[in-house]
Design a protein around this motif. Structure first.
Motif, PDB file in Angstrom:
ATOM      1  N   VAL A 230      16.043  -6.012  -5.097  1.00 52.69           N
ATOM      2  CA  VAL A 230      15.006  -6.023  -5.867  1.00 52.69           C
ATOM      3  C   VAL A 230      16.197  -5.651  -8.086  1.00 52.69           C
ATOM      4  O   VAL A 230      14.831  -6.489  -8.982  1.00 52.69           O
ATOM      5  N   LEU A 231      17.223  -5.665  -8.011  1.00 55.65           N
ATOM      6  CA  LEU A 231      18.163  -5.940  -9.398  1.00 55.65           C
ATOM      7  C   LEU A 231      18.401  -7.204  -9.132  1.00 55.65           C
ATOM      8  O   LEU A 231      18.231  -7.572 -10.325  1.00 55.65           O
ATOM      9  N   PHE A 232      18.007  -8.232  -8.210  1.00 55.43           N
ATOM     10  CA  PHE A 232      17.978  -9.471  -9.103  1.00 55.43           C
ATOM     11  C   PHE A 232      16.847  -9.610  -9.607  1.00 55.43           C
ATOM     12  O   PHE A 232      16.997 -10.904 -10.462  1.00 55.43           O
ATOM     13  N   ARG A 233      15.855  -9.421  -8.739  1.00 56.39           N
ATOM     14  CA  ARG A 233      14.426  -9.819 -10.238  1.00 56.39           C
ATOM     15  C   ARG A 233      14.311  -9.410 -10.992  1.00 56.39           C
ATOM     16  O   ARG A 233      13.522  -9.678 -12.023  1.00 56.39           O
ATOM     17  N   ILE A 234      15.021  -8.029 -11.414  1.00 57.84           N
ATOM     18  CA  ILE A 234      14.382  -7.834 -12.417  1.00 57.84           C
ATOM     19  C   ILE A 234      15.437  -8.578 -12.978  1.00 57.84           C
ATOM     20  O   ILE A 234      14.901  -8.827 -14.978  1.00 57.84           O
ATOM     21  N   HIS A 235      16.975  -9.092 -13.251  1.00 52.97           N
ATOM     22  CA  HIS A 235      17.773 -10.056 -13.823  1.00 52.97           C
ATOM     23  C   HIS A 235      16.779 -11.202 -13.964  1.00 52.97           C
ATOM     24  O   HIS A 235      16.832 -12.070 -15.157  1.00 52.97           O
ATOM     25  N   ASP A 236      16.342 -11.442 -13.038  1.00 51.38           N
ATOM     26  CA  ASP A 236      15.900 -12.859 -13.203  1.00 51.38           C
ATOM     27  C   ASP A 236      14.704 -12.909 -14.374  1.00 51.38           C
ATOM     28  O   ASP A 236      14.235 -14.350 -14.924  1.00 51.38           O
ATOM     29  N   GLU A 237      13.506 -11.940 -13.872  1.00 43.91           N
ATOM     30  CA  GLU A 237      12.199 -11.954 -14.705  1.00 43.91           C
ATOM     31  C   GLU A 237      12.849 -11.423 -16.895  1.00 43.91           C
ATOM     32  O   GLU A 237      12.027 -12.316 -17.361  1.00 43.91           O
ATOM     33  N   TYR A 238      14.055 -10.473 -16.586  1.00 46.39           N
ATOM     34  CA  TYR A 238      14.259  -9.424 -18.375  1.00 46.39           C
ATOM     35  C   TYR A 238      15.220 -10.060 -18.215  1.00 46.39           C
ATOM     36  O   TYR A 238      15.991  -9.371 -19.193  1.00 46.39           O
ATOM     37  N   ASP A 246      18.718  -2.299 -26.583  1.00 46.37           N
ATOM     38  CA  ASP A 246      18.538  -1.258 -27.694  1.00 46.37           C
ATOM     39  C   ASP A 246      18.616   0.154 -27.460  1.00 46.37           C
ATOM     40  O   ASP A 246      18.599   1.187 -28.833  1.00 46.37           O
ATOM     41  N   GLY A 247      17.983   0.319 -26.244  1.00 45.48           N
ATOM     42  CA  GLY A 247      16.959   1.371 -26.047  1.00 45.48           C
ATOM     43  C   GLY A 247      15.833   1.338 -26.542  1.00 45.48           C
ATOM     44  O   GLY A 247      15.066   2.531 -26.097  1.00 45.48           O
ATOM     45  N   ASP A 248      14.984   0.414 -26.574  1.00 44.84           N
ATOM     46  CA  ASP A 248      13.531   0.256 -27.120  1.00 44.84           C
ATOM     47  C   ASP A 248      12.911  -1.061 -25.535  1.00 44.84           C
ATOM     48  O   ASP A 248      13.840  -2.064 -25.921  1.00 44.84           O
ATOM     49  N   SER A 249      12.560  -0.377 -25.134  1.00 43.18           N
ATOM     50  CA  SER A 249      12.084  -0.567 -23.652  1.00 43.18           C
ATOM     51  C   SER A 249      10.165  -1.131 -23.819  1.00 43.18           C
ATOM     52  O   SER A 249      10.215  -1.704 -22.519  1.00 43.18           O
ATOM     53  N   SER A 250      10.163  -1.762 -25.117  1.00 43.32           N
ATOM     54  CA  SER A 250       9.183  -2.270 -24.899  1.00 43.32           C
ATOM     55  C   SER A 250       9.104  -3.774 -24.859  1.00 43.32           C
ATOM     56  O   SER A 250       7.913  -4.261 -24.231  1.00 43.32           O
ATOM     57  N   GLN A 251      10.103  -4.308 -24.089  1.00 43.48           N
ATOM     58  CA  GLN A 251       9.987  -5.646 -23.622  1.00 43.48           C
ATOM     59  C   GLN A 251      10.691  -5.831 -22.447  1.00 43.48           C
ATOM     60  O   GLN A 251      10.573  -6.789 -21.703  1.00 43.48           O
ATOM     61  N   LEU A 252       9.760  -4.681 -21.864  1.00 42.81           N
ATOM     62  CA  LEU A 252      10.500  -3.914 -20.601  1.00 42.81           C
ATOM     63  C   LEU A 252      10.028  -3.908 -19.303  1.00 42.81           C
ATOM     64  O   LEU A 252       9.781  -2.697 -18.652  1.00 42.81           O
ATOM     65  N   ILE A 253       8.419  -4.446 -20.138  1.00 38.96           N
ATOM     66  CA  ILE A 253       7.417  -3.966 -19.324  1.00 38.96           C
ATOM     67  C   ILE A 253       6.882  -4.183 -17.680  1.00 38.96           C
ATOM     68  O   ILE A 253       7.001  -5.250 -17.901  1.00 38.96           O
ATOM     69  N   GLY A 254       7.047  -3.696 -16.308  1.00 41.73           N
ATOM     70  CA  GLY A 254       6.833  -4.339 -15.335  1.00 41.73           C
ATOM     71  C   GLY A 254       8.310  -3.760 -14.631  1.00 41.73           C
ATOM     72  O   GLY A 254       8.296  -3.866 -13.498  1.00 41.73           O
TER      73      GLY A 254
END
Length: 379
Positions: A230-238, A246-254
């Motif tokens: 799961v951590l690998f897929r998150i790093h691969d996509e984001y 920097d605290g803003d999660s708007s670019q990490l939707i999903g």
């Protein structure tokens, strides 16, 4: 005209001459290009620059590895060694966990039932034991920025309770920093496992973020691999958004959708009642088998008593006897003047239809038989 030319374009002629000299001298040209190359590379489009440099970089790296393989080994050694060591440690823990659970249930009723399931499904017995005996549930999953310690995302399982996720994230980062500072741990190492009563905290460290799973119960070691994927897929996509977080999660939707797959992992205890039907069937089979064994033993005892009775009869020598498929076989020597073996079966309760005998003629030297033959010959 020459004087007029110098007055009008003299400076341009001088600059053109300097540029011509610069182009004719490779060292001066290389120095001039090197001065502006970093700025040009920074301003160039990343996609086009990557496509242009990729072949040259690949050839350079390939030639460097062929020329000096040890250099690449020394570079990758600090990266691969902790990962290999961690993987080996997890495999050893998994082996001991599997062995421990297998030994605990090998001679129990559940062990017999799981052994039948192993034979039916084709899975190993240890896998079936771990599948049924390890009860756990992933209650919380935290995704924490590795550099700043800020909470990126948090997912909670249904009916799970906890305090402020941001506070928990800060405490985990503080504990990790404390261990690193106190024991001079390397930067690439990270918090692995914390155990408190029934709760376990499993941590997987990535390039830009750390995934922490809060698990209640006794999870299998294979869960490490699932969390790591799961951590690998998150790093691969984001990867870019995680690096610049920097605290803003708007670019990490999903991201929470990816973390949701972790909190859905659980193995509940089967609260099934006592298997009376299965127990009754097993008891009936055992009673039937016990009755059959008892009858076989009783029949064997009667047959042995008959064989012993024959062996004590004068004029009968038992040479061979055996029992096969419920049939009795006996062979030997018999004097015609001796007792009839078939008549001796009447008092033994042995079924005459199951007895197969083969007797060879011989003359016994028993005194009574000798006397009978002498009397018959005189008559």
């Amino acid at each position: 005209m020459e004087t007029l030319r110098q007055l009008l374009v003299g400076r341009e002629i001088s600059e053109l001459s300097r540029v011509s000299d610069l182009l004719d001298e490779p060292e001066q040209l290389a120095a001039a290009v090197g001065g502006v190359l970093p700025s040009a590379a920074a301003r160039a489009p990343h996609a086009q620059l990557g496509e242009a440099l990729a072949p040259a970089v690949e050839r350079a790296v390939q030639r460097s590895i062929q020329k000096s393989p040890r250099t690449l080994t020394d570079i990758l050694y600090p990266v691969f060694l902790p990962a290999i060591r961690k993987s080996i440690g997890e495999k050893i823990d998994q082996t001991f966990q599997s062995l421990n659970e297998t030994l605990r249930h090998i001679f129990t009723w559940h062990g017999l039932k799981w052994r039948f399931e192993s034979w039916r499904t084709g899975a190993s017995f240890s896998e079936v034991v771990l599948k049924h005996s390890l009860v756990y549930r992933v209650e919380h999953v935290f995704l924490i920025n590795r550099n700043s310690g800020l909470l990126i995302a948090h997912v909670t399982a249904e009916n799970a309770t906890s305090e402020d996720p941001q506070l928990i994230s800060s405490m985990l980062s503080a504990i990790q920093d404390f261990v690193k500072d106190s024991f001079n741990e390397k930067e690439q190492s990270g918090l692995d496992t914390i155990r408190f009563g029934e709760l376990r905290l499993w941590s997987e460290v990535g390039p830009f973020a750390t995934l922490v799973a809060v698990i209640r119960g006794n999870p299998p070691e294979e869960l490490h691999e699932i969390v790591r994927d799961v951590l690998f897929r998150i790093h691969d996509e984001y990867s870019q958004a995680l690096e610049q977080f920097d605290g803003d999660s708007s670019q990490l939707i999903g991201v929470e959708t990816q973390l949701q797959t972790c909190v859905e992992l659980k193995q509940e205890d089967s609260n099934q009642g006592f298997p009376w039907l299965v127990t009754a069937a097993v008891l009936l089979i055992l009673i039937a088998a016990g009755g059959w064994f008892f009858l076989s033993w009783q029949s064997g005892q009667r047959w042995q008593a008959y064989v012993s009775r024959l062996a004590t009869q004068p004029g009968i020598i038992v040479a061979e006897q055996k029992v096969s498929d419920g049939q009795f076989y006996i062979a030997g020597l018999r004097d015609p003047l001796s007792a009839d073996p078939q008549s001796l079966l009447s008092g033994t309760e042995v079924d005459p239809a199951r007895v197969h005998s083969q007797w060879q003629f011989y003359q016994s030297l028993e005194p009574e038989f000798v006397l009978k033959r002498l009397t018959a010959s005189l008559a």
